[in-house]
Design a protein around this motif. Sequence first.
Motif, short mmCIF file in Angstrom:
data_model
loop_
_atom_site.label_atom_id
_atom_site.label_comp_id
_atom_site.label_asym_id
_atom_site.label_seq_id
_atom_site.Cartn_x
_atom_site.Cartn_y
_atom_site.Cartn_z
N LEU A 67 -26.96 -33.11 11.87
CA LEU A 67 -25.70 -33.39 12.54
C LEU A 67 -25.31 -32.24 13.46
CD1 LEU A 67 -23.53 -34.91 9.66
CD2 LEU A 67 -24.92 -36.11 11.36
N GLY A 68 -24.70 -32.57 14.60
CA GLY A 68 -24.29 -31.55 15.56
C GLY A 68 -22.88 -31.06 15.29
N LEU A 69 -22.47 -30.07 16.04
CA LEU A 69 -21.15 -29.46 15.87
C LEU A 69 -20.03 -30.35 16.40
CD1 LEU A 69 -21.94 -25.76 16.80
CD2 LEU A 69 -21.60 -26.75 14.53
N ARG A 70 -20.36 -31.48 16.97
CA ARG A 70 -19.31 -32.37 17.45
C ARG A 70 -18.41 -32.81 16.29
NH1 ARG A 70 -20.29 -36.89 22.06
NH2 ARG A 70 -18.12 -37.38 22.45
N TYR A 71 -18.99 -32.89 15.10
CA TYR A 71 -18.20 -33.32 13.94
C TYR A 71 -17.18 -32.27 13.53
CZ TYR A 71 -21.53 -37.08 13.79
OH TYR A 71 -22.29 -38.17 14.13
N LEU A 72 -17.45 -31.02 13.88
CA LEU A 72 -16.48 -29.96 13.62
C LEU A 72 -15.21 -30.20 14.44
CD1 LEU A 72 -15.81 -27.23 12.31
CD2 LEU A 72 -16.92 -26.13 14.26
N GLU A 73 -15.40 -30.56 15.69
CA GLU A 73 -14.26 -30.86 16.56
C GLU A 73 -13.48 -32.06 16.03
OE1 GLU A 73 -13.27 -32.32 21.15
OE2 GLU A 73 -15.35 -32.03 20.49
N LEU A 74 -14.20 -33.09 15.63
CA LEU A 74 -13.54 -34.29 15.10
C LEU A 74 -12.75 -33.97 13.85
CD1 LEU A 74 -16.43 -36.90 15.55
CD2 LEU A 74 -14.41 -36.62 16.98
N GLY A 75 -13.35 -33.17 12.96
CA GLY A 75 -12.68 -32.80 11.72
C GLY A 75 -11.41 -32.01 11.97
N GLU A 76 -11.47 -31.08 12.92
CA GLU A 76 -10.29 -30.28 13.22
C GLU A 76 -9.16 -31.14 13.78
OE1 GLU A 76 -9.61 -27.05 12.63
OE2 GLU A 76 -11.48 -27.06 11.50
N ARG A 77 -9.51 -32.13 14.59
CA ARG A 77 -8.49 -33.01 15.15
C ARG A 77 -7.83 -33.86 14.06
NH1 ARG A 77 -10.60 -35.42 20.97
NH2 ARG A 77 -10.78 -33.40 22.04
N VAL A 78 -8.65 -34.34 13.12
CA VAL A 78 -8.11 -35.13 12.02
C VAL A 78 -7.15 -34.29 11.18
CG1 VAL A 78 -8.68 -36.32 9.86
CG2 VAL A 78 -10.06 -36.72 11.92
N LYS A 79 -7.53 -33.04 10.88
CA LYS A 79 -6.65 -32.16 10.10
C LYS A 79 -5.34 -31.92 10.84
CE LYS A 79 -9.43 -28.69 9.43
NZ LYS A 79 -9.97 -27.40 8.94
N ASP A 80 -5.40 -31.71 12.15
CA ASP A 80 -4.19 -31.46 12.93
C ASP A 80 -3.25 -32.65 12.87
OD1 ASP A 80 -5.09 -28.96 13.60
OD2 ASP A 80 -5.84 -29.56 15.57
N ARG A 81 -3.81 -33.86 12.83
CA ARG A 81 -2.97 -35.06 12.81
C ARG A 81 -2.27 -35.28 11.48
NH1 ARG A 81 -7.42 -38.86 15.91
NH2 ARG A 81 -7.12 -37.97 17.99
N LEU A 82 -2.71 -34.59 10.45
CA LEU A 82 -2.04 -34.71 9.16
C LEU A 82 -0.63 -34.14 9.22
CD1 LEU A 82 -4.94 -33.72 6.77
CD2 LEU A 82 -3.96 -35.99 7.06
N GLY A 83 -0.43 -33.15 10.08
CA GLY A 83 0.90 -32.62 10.28
C GLY A 83 1.33 -31.54 9.30
N ILE A 84 0.69 -31.45 8.12
CA ILE A 84 1.12 -30.47 7.13
C ILE A 84 0.00 -29.50 6.77
CG2 ILE A 84 2.81 -32.04 6.13
CD1 ILE A 84 0.81 -32.44 3.79
N TYR A 85 -1.09 -29.51 7.52
CA TYR A 85 -2.24 -28.70 7.13
C TYR A 85 -1.89 -27.22 7.06
CZ TYR A 85 -7.00 -26.95 6.85
OH TYR A 85 -8.14 -26.31 6.44
N ASP A 86 -1.19 -26.70 8.06
CA ASP A 86 -0.84 -25.28 8.06
C ASP A 86 0.08 -24.94 6.90
OD1 ASP A 86 -2.38 -24.85 10.29
OD2 ASP A 86 -0.72 -24.96 11.70
N VAL A 87 0.99 -25.83 6.58
CA VAL A 87 1.89 -25.63 5.45
C VAL A 87 1.10 -25.56 4.15
CG1 VAL A 87 3.76 -26.66 4.10
CG2 VAL A 87 3.84 -26.75 6.60
N VAL A 88 0.12 -26.47 4.01
CA VAL A 88 -0.71 -26.52 2.80
C VAL A 88 -1.51 -25.24 2.65
CG1 VAL A 88 -2.73 -27.64 1.76
CG2 VAL A 88 -0.85 -29.03 2.68
N THR A 89 -2.16 -24.80 3.72
CA THR A 89 -3.02 -23.61 3.61
C THR A 89 -2.22 -22.36 3.27
OG1 THR A 89 -2.91 -23.25 6.01
CG2 THR A 89 -4.75 -24.57 5.19
N ASP A 90 -1.05 -22.21 3.88
CA ASP A 90 -0.22 -21.03 3.59
C ASP A 90 0.19 -21.00 2.12
OD1 ASP A 90 -0.42 -20.22 6.19
OD2 ASP A 90 1.57 -20.93 6.80
#
Length: 255
Positions: A67-90
């Motif tokens: 698999l190529g790194l394109r899935y990394l970009e897709l994964g990051e976009r999905v996480k961003d759309r969750l809306g609470i990812y930064d809150v969860v990680t902190d």
Amino acid sequence: MAETTKPRTIQAVGITLEIIDYLHEHERARVTEIANELGRSKGTVHCHLATLLEDEHVIKDDEEYRLGLRYLELGERVKDRLGIYDVVTDELDDLAATCDELVQFATEEHGRAVYLYKQGGDRAVQTASTVGKREYLHCISLGKAILAHYPRDRIEEIVDRHGLPAYTAQTITTRDDLFDDLETIRERGYAFDDEEKIEGLRCVAAPVMAGEDEVLGAVSISGPSRRMTGDRYREELPDMVTRSANVIEINAKFS
């Protein structure tokens, strides 16, 4: 009552997804290996891989595909759309530092738990869970914390689809036992995994809610059973994980 008709599916797309899933699980493979394992012809697999390669979804090294790194970009976009990812990680970073154990956050998708973040304290054990990995809900504290706030018909749908497979002697394998446990979890506010998925590993989890009925996911603390005992397992860690879930809930309203 009219029978529910499943939508038509496209076989070619299904084959492509089978290949992607295989490469995800095995990291890299040749055409012959993929064809043999999936029960497809070499010509069919080669055509699908050629298309994925052309569209930059896979990489070819000599005769092996990955698999190529394109899935990394897709994964990051999905996480961003969750809306609470930064809150969860902190919050999970703080929780891991406080409890010194492994902490994780998961949400539900297609009837299974999907890990979105994990962090380890100084004494954290290493488990097979990784970000993006899917697990059955009935055998982990994260999953049961989520299920406890679902309506009964939704839980029945999930069990119909995925069953209640056993992993250890402690795994819940009947619907009656599952619903009894989920009722206790709702009343108590948190869920235990008492070596139900992995022998020697105990976990406690609390749901992260958006209002009374919507479950965003759950937060858990996991550790070896020799450390997860007595008041620490039954009171101290549940208090910690419940507080963290509450912090995420409050901060999610303003994120």
